[in-house]
Design a protein around this motif. Structure first.
Motif, PDB file in Angstrom:
ATOM      1  N   THR A 112       0.817  -1.211   0.000  1.00 28.89           N
ATOM      2  CA  THR A 112       0.000   0.000   0.000  1.00 28.89           C
ATOM      3  C   THR A 112       0.852   1.264   0.000  1.00 28.89           C
ATOM      4  O   THR A 112       0.452   2.272  -0.592  1.00 28.89           O
ATOM      5  CB  THR A 112      -0.986   0.015   1.186  1.00 28.89           C
ATOM      6  OG1 THR A 112      -0.286  -0.242   2.393  1.00 28.89           O
ATOM      7  CG2 THR A 112      -2.089  -1.009   0.992  1.00 28.89           C
ATOM      8  N   SER A 125       0.598   3.874  -2.967  1.00 29.05           N
ATOM      9  CA  SER A 125       0.339   5.277  -2.649  1.00 29.05           C
ATOM     10  C   SER A 125       1.331   6.200  -3.353  1.00 29.05           C
ATOM     11  O   SER A 125       0.941   7.227  -3.918  1.00 29.05           O
ATOM     12  CB  SER A 125       0.419   5.483  -1.136  1.00 29.05           C
ATOM     13  OG  SER A 125       0.307   6.828  -0.821  1.00 29.05           O
ATOM     14  N   LEU A 185       0.569   6.178  -7.131  1.00 24.44           N
ATOM     15  CA  LEU A 185      -0.644   6.940  -7.432  1.00 24.44           C
ATOM     16  C   LEU A 185      -0.427   8.448  -7.304  1.00 24.44           C
ATOM     17  O   LEU A 185      -0.961   9.227  -8.100  1.00 24.44           O
ATOM     18  CB  LEU A 185      -1.789   6.496  -6.515  1.00 24.44           C
ATOM     19  CG  LEU A 185      -2.399   5.136  -6.820  1.00 24.44           C
ATOM     20  CD1 LEU A 185      -3.385   4.745  -5.736  1.00 24.44           C
ATOM     21  CD2 LEU A 185      -3.071   5.137  -8.181  1.00 24.44           C
ATOM     22  N   ILE A 225      -9.402  12.326  -7.793  1.00 27.86           N
ATOM     23  CA  ILE A 225      -9.738  10.941  -7.458  1.00 27.86           C
ATOM     24  C   ILE A 225      -8.476  10.112  -7.244  1.00 27.86           C
ATOM     25  O   ILE A 225      -8.364   9.361  -6.262  1.00 27.86           O
ATOM     26  CB  ILE A 225     -10.637  10.323  -8.551  1.00 27.86           C
ATOM     27  CG1 ILE A 225     -12.023  10.960  -8.520  1.00 27.86           C
ATOM     28  CG2 ILE A 225     -10.746   8.814  -8.391  1.00 27.86           C
ATOM     29  CD1 ILE A 225     -12.897  10.598  -9.699  1.00 27.86           C
ATOM     30  N   ILE A 226      -7.520  10.253  -8.127  1.00 26.11           N
ATOM     31  CA  ILE A 226      -6.283   9.478  -7.998  1.00 26.11           C
ATOM     32  C   ILE A 226      -5.500   9.913  -6.753  1.00 26.11           C
ATOM     33  O   ILE A 226      -4.955   9.084  -6.023  1.00 26.11           O
ATOM     34  CB  ILE A 226      -5.440   9.593  -9.278  1.00 26.11           C
ATOM     35  CG1 ILE A 226      -6.183   8.909 -10.423  1.00 26.11           C
ATOM     36  CG2 ILE A 226      -4.071   8.956  -9.080  1.00 26.11           C
ATOM     37  CD1 ILE A 226      -5.550   9.086 -11.768  1.00 26.11           C
ATOM     38  N   GLN A 227      -5.471  11.207  -6.471  1.00 31.99           N
ATOM     39  CA  GLN A 227      -4.767  11.692  -5.277  1.00 31.99           C
ATOM     40  C   GLN A 227      -5.466  11.218  -4.000  1.00 31.99           C
ATOM     41  O   GLN A 227      -4.806  10.860  -3.024  1.00 31.99           O
ATOM     42  CB  GLN A 227      -4.663  13.217  -5.317  1.00 31.99           C
ATOM     43  CG  GLN A 227      -3.791  13.798  -4.247  1.00 31.99           C
ATOM     44  CD  GLN A 227      -2.314  13.511  -4.454  1.00 31.99           C
ATOM     45  OE1 GLN A 227      -1.905  12.747  -5.310  1.00 31.99           O
ATOM     46  NE2 GLN A 227      -1.500  14.131  -3.634  1.00 31.99           N
ATOM     47  N   MET A 230      -7.150   8.444  -3.774  1.00 34.62           N
ATOM     48  CA  MET A 230      -6.817   7.010  -3.672  1.00 34.62           C
ATOM     49  C   MET A 230      -5.433   6.831  -3.065  1.00 34.62           C
ATOM     50  O   MET A 230      -5.205   5.930  -2.258  1.00 34.62           O
ATOM     51  CB  MET A 230      -6.907   6.337  -5.047  1.00 34.62           C
ATOM     52  CG  MET A 230      -8.318   6.141  -5.504  1.00 34.62           C
ATOM     53  SD  MET A 230      -8.571   5.440  -7.169  1.00 34.62           S
ATOM     54  CE  MET A 230      -7.091   4.705  -7.640  1.00 34.62           C
ATOM     55  N   SER A 231      -4.493   7.703  -3.420  1.00 33.54           N
ATOM     56  CA  SER A 231      -3.167   7.696  -2.816  1.00 33.54           C
ATOM     57  C   SER A 231      -3.269   7.959  -1.318  1.00 33.54           C
ATOM     58  O   SER A 231      -2.607   7.308  -0.500  1.00 33.54           O
ATOM     59  CB  SER A 231      -2.280   8.744  -3.481  1.00 33.54           C
ATOM     60  OG  SER A 231      -1.051   8.863  -2.815  1.00 33.54           O
ATOM     61  N   CYS A 232      -4.097   8.897  -0.948  1.00 40.10           N
ATOM     62  CA  CYS A 232      -4.338   9.222   0.455  1.00 40.10           C
ATOM     63  C   CYS A 232      -4.892   8.013   1.199  1.00 40.10           C
ATOM     64  O   CYS A 232      -4.450   7.682   2.302  1.00 40.10           O
ATOM     65  CB  CYS A 232      -5.325  10.384   0.532  1.00 40.10           C
ATOM     66  SG  CYS A 232      -5.982  10.722   2.145  1.00 40.10           S
ATOM     67  N   LEU A 233      -5.836   7.329   0.588  1.00 42.46           N
ATOM     68  CA  LEU A 233      -6.426   6.136   1.208  1.00 42.46           C
ATOM     69  C   LEU A 233      -5.382   5.039   1.399  1.00 42.46           C
ATOM     70  O   LEU A 233      -5.335   4.393   2.452  1.00 42.46           O
ATOM     71  CB  LEU A 233      -7.587   5.627   0.338  1.00 42.46           C
ATOM     72  CG  LEU A 233      -8.302   4.393   0.836  1.00 42.46           C
ATOM     73  CD1 LEU A 233      -9.035   4.691   2.133  1.00 42.46           C
ATOM     74  CD2 LEU A 233      -9.265   3.885  -0.224  1.00 42.46           C
ATOM     75  N   CYS A 234      -4.526   4.847   0.411  1.00 38.14           N
ATOM     76  CA  CYS A 234      -3.495   3.808   0.511  1.00 38.14           C
ATOM     77  C   CYS A 234      -2.503   4.089   1.637  1.00 38.14           C
ATOM     78  O   CYS A 234      -2.144   3.185   2.399  1.00 38.14           O
ATOM     79  CB  CYS A 234      -2.745   3.666  -0.808  1.00 38.14           C
ATOM     80  SG  CYS A 234      -3.702   2.876  -2.099  1.00 38.14           S
TER      81      CYS A 234
END
Length: 167
Positions: A67, A71, A74, A100-102, A104-108
């Motif tokens: 992850t 991250s 992404l 959205i991609i940023q 998703m990076s934050c979530l990872c």
């Protein structure tokens, strides 16, 4: 508008740099005689052991490794898409794909740091019965940078969502 654009670019590059440092550097868990990260454990600054199948928390650390790498990737992809959208989007449109991609990076990065926090807490409770040189320690600066990178990627993801292309 140029100042705002420069600020956003610097903020995004800072987020990516924090992710790279947190992923690569060997300071997630530190003590007086050792330091450890998601890749290896070093005792006495000379005896470094790579984390592999024989390590009892290998599957968990693989999830953290995956992850954190995802991250970082992404975040870099989001920056490239932002630059492409900067020249391709019509005036007045939002940078939704970049956002959205940023995010998703934050979530990872949040998932990675949360898993590491949870497993470290469990290891500390389990090792209270058995002495291990790595049981007595504290979170290192790379771990803290991972949480700071989480905040930075979240803020930049929201900024991209709000940002409209203007003249």
């Amino acid at each position: 508008m140029l100042v705002l654009l420069a600020f956003i670019i610097v903020f995004h590059i800072t987020s990516a740099a924090l992710l790279f440092i947190a992923t690569i550097d060997n300071a997630w868990w530190v003590g007086e005689e050792f330091f450890a990260d998601i890749w290896r454990v070093c005792v006495n600054n000379t005896n470094c052991t790579e984390i592999n199948d024989s390590y009892h928390e290998y599957a968990t650390l693989q999830a953290v490794q995956a992850t954190m790498i995802l991250s970082t990737i992404l975040c870099c992809i989001a920056f490239l898409i932002f630059v492409l959208q900067l020249f391709r989007l019509k005036q007045g449109e939002r940078f939704v794909l970049t956002s959205i991609i940023q995010l998703m990076s934050c979530l990872c990065v949040m998932i990675a740091a949360s898993i590491y926090t949870d497993r470290r807490k469990d290891l500390h409770e389990q090792n209270s019965e058995f002495y291990s040189p790595t049981s007595e320690g504290r979170y290192g600066y790379a771990f803290i940078l991972a949480w700071v990178a989480f905040a930075f990627t979240f803020i930049s993801g929201i900024m991209y969502l709000i940002l409209r292309k203007r003249k």
